[in-house]
Design a protein around this motif. Structure first.
Motif, PDB file in Angstrom:
ATOM      1  N   UNK A  88       0.840  -1.206   0.000  1.00 25.55           N
ATOM      2  CA  UNK A  88       0.000   0.000   0.000  1.00 25.55           C
ATOM      3  C   UNK A  88       0.870   1.250   0.000  1.00 25.55           C
ATOM      4  N   UNK A  89       1.914   1.255   0.856  1.00 24.98           N
ATOM      5  CA  UNK A  89       2.794   2.426   0.931  1.00 24.98           C
ATOM      6  C   UNK A  89       3.516   2.643  -0.395  1.00 24.98           C
ATOM      7  N   UNK A  90       3.914   1.553  -1.049  1.00 24.69           N
ATOM      8  CA  UNK A  90       4.605   1.675  -2.334  1.00 24.69           C
ATOM      9  C   UNK A  90       3.695   2.313  -3.381  1.00 24.69           C
ATOM     10  N   UNK A  91       2.431   1.875  -3.408  1.00 22.54           N
ATOM     11  CA  UNK A  91       1.489   2.466  -4.372  1.00 22.54           C
ATOM     12  C   UNK A  91       1.278   3.950  -4.094  1.00 22.54           C
ATOM     13  N   UNK A  92       1.154   4.280  -2.807  1.00 23.71           N
ATOM     14  CA  UNK A  92       0.923   5.680  -2.452  1.00 23.71           C
ATOM     15  C   UNK A  92       2.131   6.538  -2.803  1.00 23.71           C
ATOM     16  N   UNK A  93       3.334   5.991  -2.607  1.00 21.05           N
ATOM     17  CA  UNK A  93       4.538   6.748  -2.962  1.00 21.05           C
ATOM     18  C   UNK A  93       4.584   7.022  -4.462  1.00 21.05           C
ATOM     19  N   UNK A  94       4.217   6.025  -5.271  1.00 17.90           N
ATOM     20  CA  UNK A  94       4.210   6.237  -6.726  1.00 17.90           C
ATOM     21  C   UNK A  94       3.174   7.298  -7.107  1.00 17.90           C
ATOM     22  N   UNK A  95       1.992   7.222  -6.480  1.00 19.66           N
ATOM     23  CA  UNK A  95       0.950   8.208  -6.782  1.00 19.66           C
ATOM     24  C   UNK A  95       1.411   9.618  -6.415  1.00 19.66           C
ATOM     25  N   UNK A  96       2.058   9.751  -5.234  1.00 15.61           N
ATOM     26  CA  UNK A  96       2.557  11.070  -4.826  1.00 15.61           C
ATOM     27  C   UNK A  96       3.585  11.599  -5.814  1.00 15.61           C
ATOM     28  N   UNK A  97       4.457  10.720  -6.300  1.00 15.09           N
ATOM     29  CA  UNK A  97       5.458  11.141  -7.291  1.00 15.09           C
ATOM     30  C   UNK A  97       4.778  11.676  -8.548  1.00 15.09           C
ATOM     31  N   UNK A  98       3.711  11.003  -8.977  1.00 18.20           N
ATOM     32  CA  UNK A  98       3.002  11.451 -10.186  1.00 18.20           C
ATOM     33  C   UNK A  98       2.383  12.834  -9.950  1.00 18.20           C
TER      34      UNK A  98
END
Length: 1003
Positions: A855-865
């Motif tokens: 979950x944290x990995x997905x959120x980090x990618x979304x924040x980067x976008x």
């Protein structure tokens, strides 16, 4: 509140109750506080007992708590009066209260003082000054005393003051009759006797004025009219004074009128005249002087004043001061401008009559300059007329303009003459007609703004406010008819846009047809196509008045006026002119300004970008639409409308791009765009959400307007683009209404792609309302079409929302599969924001399943976008999920900090829906931390936040959260749960409904 030529008032009771604050008018809550304040003001600086206040409010049946309620009202008034503009103190003084303030702060006290001084001056022989003071006293009134207050006992006190006003008017007229001003009083007295037919003193003064003006037959007819009124209303014969007056006229025994005061001739006979012998002068008869004055030509060219005139007393006062005020070094000059039908000429004539009585004894010149006709009067022609009126024989008047102007100025150099120039075309027509003497004054009216008239005091007329519009209607058709159909009267003045000429026309028609109701006239005016046909009575026609200005427009300006009438927005941005004419100049306001100059458009305000906004008066818009239909073929109208609609579409599209960092998560149609000038677009869209907010009414209206005009592809495209605003601000009703309008248009046109786009967007709306079954149906319908059309963006949006429904219903496996397919679709559409949204939403499932790292990995990618493209709203939503992950990890303090940061982001951007979510998240966090008091506070605020924007399902969820914490307070829990159960049942939220009913049963 300013009194013309006088002090600034804090309180007004001579009309509606008004209080002036330091920053503007203060609103006194209607009802008891109004009554108490009014009573205290009528007894300024004197004690008003509590018993008296109780009687004023409740009359015969006061409650047991009456005195307490009075105390509460007084306390609230004290707080209100802290901001009053003036020294005011409301103190307790047994057996009641005293309002302390200077007499000059209350119009009633000022009125009483002025009348008292005037009486004293009149008795001492200074009639001129007494008349001036009485006029000032009466200008303080803005209607009947304490208009609108509901208190029978207070009405009696108000009636006493109303009577004192009439007594002051009668006193002033008596003094003016004694000064020999009878010929100037006739019009006013005719109006007063019509308004107060039972006051014998006014009738007697009218009879005297008519007789002394050489109008014996009219004087006798005025007596007969008075006798008829008294007999019909009271069954009485006139009193002795009126009967004696009639007998004296019939016998020829009425004394001659007093001689008017000598103004200029008196100097020649005074003791300081050069070479004068005082003894000889004392013995000289005044007859030769009076004779010379009688033989000197004194023009009185003013048209008749009207009896039903209504105006702003302050505006009248400033005009009169500009024209006749002391200390002027040059000729007094005032210009009254305004759009057609606003009453410019009426106001000018009324002011001129008011000043003619005392300010300009050497005459009044008047000319209609015909500025709006095809043949305006020339200055040469007007000067010839004026010189003849001033006693110059025709054969002595020179031919050239310069010589006539010199003779005119010379003739007026030692006189006090008022010149009224009506309907001027422009400054060039007026300048040669200005006298050179500061003793003279000129009053000009024009539809042009006349900004180049040097030293002119300018008054721009607009439509009447509603109170004055209703007053004018009542004066013409009768107060009883207006009072009997109050709602219809208000609708009538709104229908004609409170434009004085239009209102006079409909009022004259109603007066001529007493069997017509006001409601029937409203109905006749309802059809815009025939409205101008109805606005005609005798010689008065609204169409003719407007056509005078319209026909004087340059062809390109007339064309723009006609095309602008297609716009239905409340106000018009300047770029619309460029779009309608397909003109790409950088400053399109230059196209609008010629229409502003002739008052066919108004400037409505300034945009944050610095551009101007404009608006039509409704009657002018109707006229312009008439001309549009008559002069533009349908294909020209359609092309112009498509450019205007395309301009709105372009700006809405750009606003979405700026919010999302690109053209993401949205479908677009193929309707052509029209690009407004880049400087305008860049400045207007610097804050895209603020622009969408400001233009909300115009944009939503264009969705419907485009649908009506057959532009179905643009209608659905604009509707779905506006979800950028609707979603953040919680405008769910607008979301639904615009989409249903567009849906009808695309279905009628057989536009499958547009139909699917609207259904998909409606699915998102229903999901936001927690109407999951309806949302699923709408999304499935849209997905079928998108699959058939191979539209990856449409498929991605549908599957994303369907996944969210599955997740909400607890079907995590189905949700993850839909999210997986949605990610693939967004990949095909090359939409990174869509990908980030899916990553953020699916992270919630991973978190719920214990896959915290994923979950944290997905959120980090979304924040980067989001940070890469600058989409602040997406960043806030993802950070909210980060806070939820932190809660799952037991890192409660950090979760609270994260939620608080996101809450501030939502508030800064005006995201009211996000704010409601974050308040609820903070409630959850504090509940998990074992801090129920803080949790209750945040849940309470979440309920208020959601329900304030009509998000009742969100509010119901927060109510349920709060009820879980209030098991020890069954009464409050029940109040929370009863409305929540109704919402859950209506929205078919079965899981929530079951829990709410269980908790309700335990209360």
């Amino acid at each position: 509140m300013d009194v013309p030529g006088g002090p600034r008032l804090t309180f007004r009771v001579l009309g509606p109750l008004q209080v002036q604050g330091t920053a503007g008018p203060l609103r006194v809550p209607p009802g008891r506080q109004e009554v108490i304040l009014a009573a205290l003001l009528l007894e300024t600086n004197r004690i008003v007992s509590t018993s008296q206040l109780v009687d004023l409010i409740w009359e015969d049946n006061p409650p047991e708590t009456a005195r307490t309620q009075v105390q509460i009202c007084v306390s609230r008034l004290r707080k209100l009066l802290v901001d009053a503009d003036g020294e005011v103190a409301l103190t307790t003084r047994p057996p009641g209260y005293v309002l302390h303030t200077g007499a000059g702060n209350v119009d009633a006290a000022l009125f009483t003082g002025l009348v008292r001084r005037a009486r004293s001056l009149g008795e001492g022989g200074d009639r001129e000054e007494a008349v001036r003071l009485l006029r000032s006293a009466v200008t303080l009134w803005q209607g009947d005393c304490l208009t609108g207050l509901d208190s029978g006992p207070l009405a009696n006190a108000a009636r006493q003051l109303n009577e004192e006003r009439l007594a002051a008017v009668e006193l002033r007229i008596r003094l003016e009759l004694e000064l020999g001003h009878h010929d100037r009083l006739v019009g006013e007295l005719q109006r007063l006797t019509h308004e107060h037919p039972l006051r014998e003193k006014l009738h007697g003064q009218l009879i005297q004025a008519l007789y002394w003006s050489g109008r014996q037959a009219e004087a006798l007819e005025a007596f007969r009219t008075a006798r008829r009124y008294l007999a019909e209303e009271l069954g009485l014969e006139p009193g002795r004074e009126l009967r004696d007056l009639e007998a004296a006229i019939l016998a020829g025994e009425l004394p001659p009128p007093p001689a008017p005061p000598l103004v200029r001739g008196a100097t020649a006979s005074g003791p300081e005249a050069p070479g004068g012998d005082p003894a000889a002068l004392d013995a000289a008869s005044p007859a030769p002087i009076a004779e010379s004055i009688r033989h000197e030509t004194v023009p009185h060219q003013l048209p008749a004043d009207i009896a039903d005139f209504v105006a702003d007393g302050q505006r009248l006062g400033t005009l009169e001061k500009a024209l006749s005020g002391d200390g002027r070094g040059t000729v007094g000059l005032a210009a009254i401008t305004g759009k057609p039908g606003t009453g410019k000429s009426t106001l000018a004539v009324h002011v001129a009559h008011a000043l003619a009585e005392t300010g300009f004894p050497d005459g009044q010149l008047y000319c209609d300059l015909r500025g709006t006709t095809a043949a305006p009067a020339t200055p040469v022609e007007v000067l010839g007329r004026f010189l003849r009126a001033l006693g110059i024989p025709g054969q002595l008047i020179p031919e050239s303009l310069d010589e006539r102007a010199e003779m005119y100025r010379t003739r007026l150099s030692t006189r006090r003459v008022l010149v009224v120039l009506d309907d001027a075309a422009g400054e060039g027509q007026v300048l040669p007609l200005l006298p050179g003497s500061r003793g003279c004054a000129v009053l000009v009216t024009s539809r042009a703004r006349l900004t180049a008239l040097p030293g002119a005091h300018r008054v721009e007329l607009d439509v009447l406010d509603e109170d004055r519009a209703l007053e004018l209607l009542a004066r013409i058709v009768g107060g009883d008819r207006v009072a009997g159909e109050a709602a219809a009267a208000e609708a009538l003045v709104r229908t004609v846009g409170r434009l004085p000429l239009a209102l006079r026309i409909v009022a004259a028609r109603l007066a001529a047809r007493p069997h017509w109701t006001l409601a029937s006239m409203v109905q006749r005016l309802a059809d815009e196509r025939h409205r101008l046909d109805e606005l005609a009575h005798g010689e008065m026609t609204m169409r003719a008045s407007l056509s005078l200005t319209y026909e004087g427009l340059a062809p390109e300006d007339g064309g723009l006026l006609r095309l602008l009438s297609m716009a239905q927005a409340p106000t018009l941005p300047s770029w619309l002119a460029g779009a309608l004419l397909d003109d790409h100049r950088p400053f399109p306001s230059d196209l609008m300004e010629p229409l502003v100059d002739v008052q066919m458009l108004d400037v409505a305000g300034v945009e944050p970008s610095g551009g101007f906004r404009y608006r039509f008066h409704e009657i002018i818009r109707v006229y312009a639409r008439e001309q549009l239909a008559a002069q533009h073929p349908p294909d020209v109208r359609r092309a112009a409308f498509a450019r205007m609609a395309g301009g709105w579409m372009h700006l809405a599209e750009e606003a979405h791009r700026k919010v999302y960092g690109g053209d993401f998560t949205v479908l677009h149609g193929t309707a052509p765009r029209w690009r407004p000038p880049s400087p305008y677009a860049d400045e207007a869209l610097a804050d895209p959400l603020a622009w969408l907010d400001a233009e909300q009414a115009a944009l939503c209206g264009m969705v419907g307007h485009a649908a009506e005009e057959g532009l179905h592809d643009l209608s659905w495209d604009l509707a779905t683009s506006l979800v950028t605003l609707f979603e953040v601000r919680g405008h769910y009703d607008l979301w639904e209404s615009t989409h249903l309008t567009a849906l009808a248009a695309v279905r009628k046109a057989g536009n499958l792609r547009g139909t699917a786009a609207i259904r998909a967007s409606l699915g998102s709306l229903y999901m936001s309302r927690n109407q999951y079954d309806t949302a699923r149906q709408s999304l499935n319908s849209a997905l079928d079409v998108f699959q058939a059309l191979d539209e990856p963006m449409g498929e991605a949006l549908c599957r994303r929302d369907m996944a969210l429904i599955a997740r909400t219903n607890g079907d995590d496996a189905a949700a993850l599969e839909l999210y997986r397919r949605s990610l693939a679709d967004f990949g095909r559409a090359d939409d990174v924001v869509g990908r980030a949204i899916v990553l953020t939403q699916s992270a919630h499932i991973r978190m719920r399943q214990g896959e915290i790292d994923l979950a944290q990995k997905q959120l980090d990618e979304a924040l980067d976008i989001y940070e890469g493209i600058g989409y602040a709203g997406g960043r806030a939503r993802t950070l909210r999920r980060v806070g939820q992950v932190l809660l799952e990890q037991g890192r409660n303090d950090l979760a609270v900090l994260t939620f608080t940061e996101v809450l501030e982001l939502c508030r800064d951007s005006g995201d009211v829906i996000g704010e409601g979510h974050l308040l609820r998240d903070l409630g959850h966090a504090f509940a998990m931390m074992g801090r129920p008091d803080r949790a209750r506070d945040f849940y309470d605020r979440a309920v208020s936040s959601r329900e304030q924007v009509m998000d009742f399902s969100g509010g119901a969820l927060a109510r349920l959260d709060l009820a879980r914490l209030l098991t020890d307070e069954p009464g409050r829990s029940r109040k929370l749960l009863v409305p929540a159960v109704e919402v859950f049942r209506e929205r078919r939220m079965t899981r929530e409904l079951a829990e709410a009913e269980r908790l309700l049963g335990a209360c």
